[in-house]
Design a protein around this motif. Structure first.
Motif, PDB file in Angstrom:
ATOM      1  N   ALA A 183       1.182  -1.362  -0.043  1.00  0.00           N
ATOM      2  CA  ALA A 183       0.096  -0.025   0.060  1.00  0.00           C
ATOM      3  C   ALA A 183       0.728   1.100   0.464  1.00  0.00           C
ATOM      4  O   ALA A 183       1.098   1.832  -0.577  1.00  0.00           O
ATOM      5  N   ARG A 184       1.792   1.386   0.796  1.00  0.00           N
ATOM      6  CA  ARG A 184       2.527   2.762   0.727  1.00  0.00           C
ATOM      7  C   ARG A 184       3.704   2.489  -0.605  1.00  0.00           C
ATOM      8  O   ARG A 184       3.661   3.546  -0.731  1.00  0.00           O
ATOM      9  N   LEU A 185       4.224   1.450  -0.652  1.00  0.00           N
ATOM     10  CA  LEU A 185       5.389   1.832  -2.116  1.00  0.00           C
ATOM     11  C   LEU A 185       3.755   2.232  -3.897  1.00  0.00           C
ATOM     12  O   LEU A 185       4.324   2.835  -4.225  1.00  0.00           O
ATOM     13  N   TRP A 186       2.537   1.316  -3.790  1.00  0.00           N
ATOM     14  CA  TRP A 186       1.524   2.505  -4.944  1.00  0.00           C
ATOM     15  C   TRP A 186       1.185   3.524  -4.364  1.00  0.00           C
ATOM     16  O   TRP A 186       1.307   4.695  -5.420  1.00  0.00           O
ATOM     17  N   GLN A 187       1.185   4.157  -3.150  1.00  0.00           N
ATOM     18  CA  GLN A 187       1.201   5.543  -2.837  1.00  0.00           C
ATOM     19  C   GLN A 187       2.542   5.838  -3.449  1.00  0.00           C
ATOM     20  O   GLN A 187       2.273   7.151  -4.323  1.00  0.00           O
ATOM     21  N   ASN A 188       3.616   5.602  -2.760  1.00  0.00           N
ATOM     22  CA  ASN A 188       4.443   6.950  -3.199  1.00  0.00           C
ATOM     23  C   ASN A 188       4.809   6.010  -4.805  1.00  0.00           C
ATOM     24  O   ASN A 188       5.205   7.497  -5.910  1.00  0.00           O
ATOM     25  N   THR A 189       4.738   4.828  -5.960  1.00  0.00           N
ATOM     26  CA  THR A 189       4.885   5.225  -6.777  1.00  0.00           C
ATOM     27  C   THR A 189       3.181   5.601  -8.229  1.00  0.00           C
ATOM     28  O   THR A 189       3.783   6.402  -8.939  1.00  0.00           O
ATOM     29  N   GLU A 190       1.882   6.088  -7.662  1.00  0.00           N
ATOM     30  CA  GLU A 190       1.411   6.680  -7.382  1.00  0.00           C
ATOM     31  C   GLU A 190       1.687   8.609  -8.250  1.00  0.00           C
ATOM     32  O   GLU A 190       1.915   9.244  -9.126  1.00  0.00           O
ATOM     33  N   VAL A 191       2.553   9.249  -7.072  1.00  0.00           N
ATOM     34  CA  VAL A 191       3.078  10.148  -7.246  1.00  0.00           C
ATOM     35  C   VAL A 191       4.051  10.261  -8.335  1.00  0.00           C
ATOM     36  O   VAL A 191       3.785  10.959  -9.256  1.00  0.00           O
ATOM     37  N   ILE A 192       4.794   8.936  -8.257  1.00  0.00           N
ATOM     38  CA  ILE A 192       6.080   9.295  -9.601  1.00  0.00           C
ATOM     39  C   ILE A 192       5.187   8.864 -10.416  1.00  0.00           C
ATOM     40  O   ILE A 192       5.405  10.026 -12.361  1.00  0.00           O
ATOM     41  N   LEU A 193       4.721   8.094 -11.016  1.00  0.00           N
ATOM     42  CA  LEU A 193       3.507   8.305 -12.453  1.00  0.00           C
ATOM     43  C   LEU A 193       3.047   9.594 -12.832  1.00  0.00           C
ATOM     44  O   LEU A 193       2.739  10.229 -13.455  1.00  0.00           O
TER      45      LEU A 193
END
Length: 250
Positions: free
Chosen positions: A111-121
């Motif tokens: 969940a934390r990884l996806w949140q960070n990745t969404e910002v990068i995306l």
């Protein structure tokens, strides 16, 4: 059109919701994992129960699922045999709760990884003009991110991956574990599906099946043969080619 994948539901109800983000799916899994063993009721007993679950996981990593026995776990946890049978009436309950805890922790991590990745995306797509050159650039950056994710898994979460594969294998003959495996698989799949859809894949669900299968195979190969398998940058080359195919760039 292919049917949408089922969203996680603690009652096993299939809920189709394309707007459910991957971080939310992961959080739902983390919050709704159900344990089977006896709950701790006395002061200090929660720590003992935790020690037993941790011991069971160490045995799975070291000896495989079949090495998990009440006596072996009691010895590993340095607790009386009666403690393991008090909290877990049988080995199935112990295995279920050990993997349930893994799924819960893994879901919180993802969940934390996806949140960070969404910002990068979002930042990556902000300057994308839709041209073939920009689409290729995006595909290459995403391929590098996936490559680095796999490397990070193999470098820092090797034991967890070994346990994960052990439980996945055991789930072939254990229906209760199979339910947890299905929940765990949805986290990575839904994240990959959403990102591929945002990136412009014409078949995000089919492509997500391919991508998550590739990731799990590369993780397994890395566990089996070492971090540099395949060698000489081939892992990145494979991921780059696949991402370009997904985005119709190759």
């Amino acid at each position: 059109m292919a049917p949408r994948p089922p969203r996680y539901d603690s009652r096993r109800t299939v809920v189709n919701d394309a707007t459910q983000g991957p971080a939310n799916v992961a959080s739902a899994v983390a919050q709704n994992v159900r344990y089977q063993g006896r709950k701790a009721s006395r002061r200090g007993s929660e720590q003992r129960r935790q020690d037993i679950l941790d011991a069971a996981m160490r045995i799975v990593i070291r000896d495989g699922v079949r090495g998990v026995r009440h006596r072996a776990v009691a010895a590993e946890a340095d607790v009386p045999l009666s403690a393991t049978t008090y909290y877990f009436k049988d080995i199935d309950d112990l295995l279920n709760d050990a993997f349930a805890q893994y799924v819960q922790r893994s879901a919180a991590y993802l969940a934390r990884l996806w949140q960070n990745t969404e910002v990068i995306l979002r930042d990556l797509l902000a300057g994308n003009d839709g041209s073939p050159h920009d689409r290729q650039r995006v595909a290459d950056v995403i391929a590098r991110m996936i490559h680095d994710y796999i490397d990070h898994q193999l470098q820092t979460r090797r034991d967890q991956l070994i346990a994960e594969h052990a439980f996945y294998l055991e789930a072939l003959i254990n229906p209760r574990l199979a339910l947890l495996v299905a929940d765990h698989q949805q986290i990575l799949f839904r994240g990959a599906c959403q990102f591929l859809q945002v990136l412009g894949s014409e078949q995000p669900q089919q492509d997500a099946e391919v991508l998550t299968g590739m990731i799990r195979r590369m993780e397994y190969q890395g566990l089996l043969h070492g971090l540099n398998d395949p060698p000489n940058g081939q892992r990145l080359a494979i991921l780059t080619r696949q991402m370009r195919l997904f985005l119709a760039m190759a």
